[in-house]
Design a protein around this motif. Sequence first.
Motif, mmCIF file in Angstrom:
data_model
loop_
_atom_site.group_PDB
_atom_site.id
_atom_site.type_symbol
_atom_site.label_atom_id
_atom_site.label_comp_id
_atom_site.label_asym_id
_atom_site.label_seq_id
_atom_site.Cartn_x
_atom_site.Cartn_y
_atom_site.Cartn_z
ATOM 1 N N SER A 51 0.837 -1.211 0.000
ATOM 2 C CA SER A 51 0.000 0.000 0.000
ATOM 3 C C SER A 51 0.866 1.254 0.000
ATOM 4 N N ALA A 52 1.895 1.267 0.833
ATOM 5 C CA ALA A 52 2.784 2.433 0.895
ATOM 6 C C ALA A 52 3.498 2.651 -0.439
ATOM 7 N N LEU A 53 3.983 1.573 -1.045
ATOM 8 C CA LEU A 53 4.656 1.701 -2.338
ATOM 9 C C LEU A 53 3.687 2.112 -3.444
ATOM 10 N N THR A 54 2.443 1.658 -3.334
ATOM 11 C CA THR A 54 1.435 2.083 -4.310
ATOM 12 C C THR A 54 1.220 3.590 -4.228
ATOM 13 N N LEU A 55 1.092 4.099 -3.020
ATOM 14 C CA LEU A 55 0.920 5.546 -2.853
ATOM 15 C C LEU A 55 2.135 6.291 -3.386
ATOM 16 N N LEU A 56 3.326 5.780 -3.132
ATOM 17 C CA LEU A 56 4.539 6.396 -3.659
ATOM 18 C C LEU A 56 4.518 6.385 -5.186
ATOM 19 N N HIS A 57 4.150 5.256 -5.771
ATOM 20 C CA HIS A 57 4.089 5.126 -7.233
ATOM 21 C C HIS A 57 3.050 6.074 -7.833
ATOM 22 N N LEU A 58 1.895 6.171 -7.205
ATOM 23 C CA LEU A 58 0.803 6.965 -7.762
ATOM 24 C C LEU A 58 0.984 8.466 -7.559
ATOM 25 N N LEU A 59 1.528 8.866 -6.430
ATOM 26 C CA LEU A 59 1.513 10.278 -6.064
ATOM 27 C C LEU A 59 2.830 11.011 -6.334
ATOM 28 N N ARG A 60 3.903 10.314 -6.551
ATOM 29 C CA ARG A 60 5.188 10.974 -6.799
ATOM 30 C C ARG A 60 5.317 11.303 -8.283
ATOM 31 N N ARG A 61 5.804 12.472 -8.561
ATOM 32 C CA ARG A 61 6.055 12.888 -9.934
ATOM 33 C C ARG A 61 7.508 13.257 -10.075
ATOM 34 N N PRO A 62 8.256 12.705 -10.983
ATOM 35 C CA PRO A 62 7.845 11.624 -11.857
ATOM 36 C C PRO A 62 7.634 10.339 -11.049
ATOM 37 N N PRO A 63 6.772 9.458 -11.549
ATOM 38 C CA PRO A 63 6.464 8.240 -10.780
ATOM 39 C C PRO A 63 7.686 7.327 -10.642
#
Length: 161
Positions: free
Chosen positions: A23-35
């Motif tokens: 879940s934490a990595l998903t949020l990092l993947h989705l919300l960080r730019r660039p992903p």
Amino acid sequence: MDLLAHLHPATVHFPIALLLLGSALTLLHLLRRPPVDLKTTIWLLFGLGWVGGAVAVLTGLLAQIDLPPDAPYRTVLNFHIGAGLAVLLVYGFLLYRGWLYRGARAQKARQKRGVATADLLDDAAARGWITVVVVVGAILILTTGWYGGILVYTFGVNVQR
């Protein structure tokens, strides 16, 4: 039955860690730019966490068979069971949607619309609901653990004395 009382606590920690990390990595993947490209790791964590969670739920259901139906902790136990089943449902839904997204039929439909993403986690249209799903899943995991802690540390359920 004594073995079952020991199996449940031995099986809960890996799914908790795997699903929360996923879940934490998903949020990092989705919300960080660039992903950050963590898709392979995320799907592996969710898959292993879901299977481990299914084992934990099964051992928990079997461990509670001999508990008295009118025990003072029954309401807490029911919330614990319900939250555990909800965790499986939430992450199972996410895994299923990811599997459907990678299917040939869905890929053809996306190609017709001009959408080039091959993974659900890269679909901008899905970013919002995936964020909600993993946050709700993480809250459910914490809730399940909280109720499990109350059962063990307050009521001493299945604790050998």
